[in-house]
Design an enzyme around this catalytic site. Sequence first.
Site, PDB file in Angstrom:
ATOM      1  N   LYS A 200      47.399   2.344 -63.069  1.00 25.93           N
ATOM      2  CA  LYS A 200      47.913   3.386 -62.189  1.00 25.93           C
ATOM      3  C   LYS A 200      49.296   2.963 -61.726  1.00 25.93           C
ATOM      4  CE  LYS A 200      47.105   5.994 -57.987  1.00 25.93           C
ATOM      5  NZ  LYS A 200      46.149   6.359 -56.945  1.00 25.93           N
ATOM      6  N   LYS A 253      47.358   6.576 -65.583  1.00 19.41           N
ATOM      7  CA  LYS A 253      47.859   7.605 -64.684  1.00 19.41           C
ATOM      8  C   LYS A 253      49.266   7.273 -64.253  1.00 19.41           C
ATOM      9  CE  LYS A 253      46.866   9.326 -60.123  1.00 19.41           C
ATOM     10  NZ  LYS A 253      46.200   9.034 -58.907  1.00 19.41           N
TER      11      LYS A 253
END
Length: 328
Positions: A200, A253
């Site tokens: 992330k 992400k």
Amino acid sequence: MATPYYLSQRPRRNRINASIRDLTQENRVTANDLIWPVFIKPGRQVNEAIKSMPGVSRMSLDVLEAQVCELMPLGLKALALFPIIEDSLKDSKATEAINKNGFLPESIKRLKDKFPELVLITDVAMDPYSSDGHDGIVENGKILNDPSLDILAQMACIQAEAGADIVAPSDMMDGRVGHIRQALDESSFSEVGILSYTAKYASCFYGPFREALDSAPKFGDKKTYQMNPANSLEALRELELDLAEGTDMVMVKPALAYLDIISQLKAHSTVPVAAYQVSGEYAQITLAAQAGIMNLEQARNEALISIKRAGADLILSYFTPEVLRSLR
Ligand code: PBG
């Protein structure tokens, strides 16, 4: 002579008409690939548009349930739930995150009761509950790792007890997957899975999401825990750790600006790889379409198929409802 020299290879033969293009298509997005992230809010008949995300709204459960009733017959399999927490309930320890009778656990129970087949994925991170807007506990301007782990583990257990199928730690604290796995197992939730936000990145593409949840950090940024967008080896290191700590699925992400990371994780992962087409990616496409710059369906489909092609097994996308309708 029309041909300048002899061509035995003509790749255009496989593109000659729509049927041949369909037959030779390598990747497809199907209903089984999609997870729908939703913003839920207490109340009834709430359907508040989010300005930076045209077509997405903050919904009360009754409004969401009506949508789920329409979309399950079209193949909707899973929701990722993001609760909007009232300002008055936020504090520095994210106390509301571990309230068994809080809005999220109550929502999970109600949805699981109504839709037992629907996979419910819940976010494990403190930011929507924290008065600091950070994913962990803050002390003297620092985000503390180990003290945050206990809160995250408690959150995960409460979500599991309410009926979550999969918990998704998005906080990027070190060791959280192992800590959460152990807590779940000790509380007899060994069947509850973990979808870890493995790679992330500290990304500006989360802007519209933070507006939707009113969860932006009150000071500083998230760079001491989320990853540096310049790095890719580090994603493999995070992958190794999450696998060793027992994650069931991993995630990259954002998605579109990180397709190389998706392919690398896919090449090295022994568990399914998910990618999150985040709020800013959704905003780029929908706002450009509104401005008449791109065709919405074409831009949406091209972005999604690219994420699939890069190697994602699952895609979290705010476009899920429209894609399910268009696949029918
Ligand atoms: C919470 C969380 C965020 C997103 C998912 N979970 C925001 C953040 O880390 O700041 C972003 C999702 C999106 O932008 O669509 N930790």
